[in-house]
Design a protein around this motif. Structure first.
Motif, PDB file in Angstrom:
ATOM      1  N   ASN A  87       1.619   4.063   5.455  1.00 42.97           N
ATOM      2  CA  ASN A  87       1.224   5.087   6.411  1.00 42.97           C
ATOM      3  C   ASN A  87      -0.279   4.961   6.634  1.00 42.97           C
ATOM      4  OD1 ASN A  87       0.322   7.547   7.638  1.00 42.97           O
ATOM      5  ND2 ASN A  87       2.282   8.462   7.066  1.00 42.97           N
ATOM      6  N   THR A  88      -0.652   4.585   7.852  1.00 38.59           N
ATOM      7  CA  THR A  88      -2.063   4.318   8.141  1.00 38.59           C
ATOM      8  C   THR A  88      -2.886   5.586   8.315  1.00 38.59           C
ATOM      9  OG1 THR A  88      -1.664   4.116  10.528  1.00 38.59           O
ATOM     10  CG2 THR A  88      -1.490   2.098   9.193  1.00 38.59           C
ATOM     11  N   GLU A  89      -2.244   6.743   8.301  1.00 36.49           N
ATOM     12  CA  GLU A  89      -2.994   8.003   8.288  1.00 36.49           C
ATOM     13  C   GLU A  89      -3.379   8.384   6.864  1.00 36.49           C
ATOM     14  OE1 GLU A  89      -1.886  11.311  11.243  1.00 36.49           O
ATOM     15  OE2 GLU A  89      -0.075  10.092  11.032  1.00 36.49           O
ATOM     16  N   GLU A  90      -2.553   7.994   5.916  1.00 33.91           N
ATOM     17  CA  GLU A  90      -2.773   8.355   4.521  1.00 33.91           C
ATOM     18  C   GLU A  90      -3.556   7.293   3.750  1.00 33.91           C
ATOM     19  OE1 GLU A  90       1.192   8.944   3.089  1.00 33.91           O
ATOM     20  OE2 GLU A  90       1.519  10.707   4.346  1.00 33.91           O
ATOM     21  N   VAL A  92       8.099  -4.620   7.067  1.00 30.84           N
ATOM     22  CA  VAL A  92       7.177  -3.548   6.715  1.00 30.84           C
ATOM     23  C   VAL A  92       7.098  -2.559   7.872  1.00 30.84           C
ATOM     24  CG1 VAL A  92       4.797  -2.966   6.088  1.00 30.84           C
ATOM     25  CG2 VAL A  92       5.808  -5.122   5.294  1.00 30.84           C
ATOM     26  N   GLY A  93       7.326  -1.306   7.555  1.00 34.39           N
ATOM     27  CA  GLY A  93       7.154  -0.241   8.534  1.00 34.39           C
ATOM     28  C   GLY A  93       5.737   0.281   8.444  1.00 34.39           C
ATOM     29  N   VAL A  94       4.995   0.172   9.536  1.00 34.73           N
ATOM     30  CA  VAL A  94       3.631   0.701   9.598  1.00 34.73           C
ATOM     31  C   VAL A  94       3.727   2.033  10.322  1.00 34.73           C
ATOM     32  CG1 VAL A  94       1.269   0.279  10.366  1.00 34.73           C
ATOM     33  CG2 VAL A  94       2.702  -1.647   9.616  1.00 34.73           C
ATOM     34  N   ALA A  99      -7.517  -1.285   3.683  1.00 29.24           N
ATOM     35  CA  ALA A  99      -7.559  -1.997   2.398  1.00 29.24           C
ATOM     36  C   ALA A  99      -6.432  -1.528   1.479  1.00 29.24           C
ATOM     37  CB  ALA A  99      -8.915  -1.815   1.734  1.00 29.24           C
ATOM     38  N   GLU A 100      -6.163  -0.217   1.480  1.00 28.98           N
ATOM     39  CA  GLU A 100      -5.082   0.312   0.639  1.00 28.98           C
ATOM     40  C   GLU A 100      -3.716  -0.159   1.140  1.00 28.98           C
ATOM     41  OE1 GLU A 100      -6.922   4.523  -0.976  1.00 28.98           O
ATOM     42  OE2 GLU A 100      -6.314   4.397   1.157  1.00 28.98           O
ATOM     43  N   CYS A 101      -3.537  -0.226   2.449  1.00 33.87           N
ATOM     44  CA  CYS A 101      -2.288  -0.758   3.010  1.00 33.87           C
ATOM     45  C   CYS A 101      -2.101  -2.209   2.586  1.00 33.87           C
ATOM     46  CB  CYS A 101      -2.284  -0.649   4.533  1.00 33.87           C
ATOM     47  SG  CYS A 101      -2.154   1.027   5.193  1.00 33.87           S
ATOM     48  N   THR A 102      -3.167  -2.985   2.694  1.00 36.01           N
ATOM     49  CA  THR A 102      -3.124  -4.394   2.301  1.00 36.01           C
ATOM     50  C   THR A 102      -2.778  -4.528   0.825  1.00 36.01           C
ATOM     51  OG1 THR A 102      -4.761  -4.941   3.983  1.00 36.01           O
ATOM     52  CG2 THR A 102      -4.462  -6.526   2.202  1.00 36.01           C
TER      53      THR A 102
END
Length: 142
Positions: A105-108, A63-65, A112-115
């Motif tokens: 993308n942790t800016e977008e 996974v690319g963060v 919770a949405e990433c998870t």
């Protein structure tokens, strides 16, 4: 304070056994059939090659963060527990991989949405192939 070669060697001597145990634990848990989450920064070719050697024969969901350099710099400054400039110095290498099974993308997206995005991918039973498609990197000697 600029570290001396002696400090670097001592740090390397102390750090290598810890890293070895860390790698061995990841491999052992995976061989036991446990799902292992390795949250790490792959910041150099040796570390990448070590992970590739360790995990190549195991199902590895890569996974690319993602996050912009500007946002990483901002986060680094407000956290207060990072060496200022570290994010900037590692940015180009860390984002040099061009293939992931999934990117978040942790800016977008919120945490919770990433998870949710990651869990959705896992539940979809799609193959994890990106990590196995990567090749060892040549380590330059300086």
């Amino acid at each position: 304070i600029e570290p001396t070669r002696e400090v670097d060697n001592v740090g390397q001597i102390l750090f290598d056994p810890i890293i070895s145990v860390y790698y061995a634990t990841i491999k052992l848990f995976s061989e036991m059939g446990l799902n292992v989450i390795v949250d790490t920064v792959i910041d150099n070719d040796k570390r990448f090659n070590d992970y590739l050697d360790l995990l190549f024969d195991h199902p590895t969901f890569f996974v690319g963060v993602l996050c912009s350099k500007e946002e990483l710099t901002r986060r680094e400054q407000i956290r207060g527990d990072r060496e200022i400039g570290l994010a900037n110095s590692q940015f180009d290498y860390i984002y040099s991989y061009d293939e992931y099974d999934l990117e978040v993308n942790t800016e977008e997206l919120s945490p919770a949405e990433c998870t949710d995005k990651i869990l959705s991918y896992i539940k979809s039973d799609q193959d994890y192939s990106a990590f196995k498609n990567l090749s060892k990197r040549e380590i330059s000697v300086s």
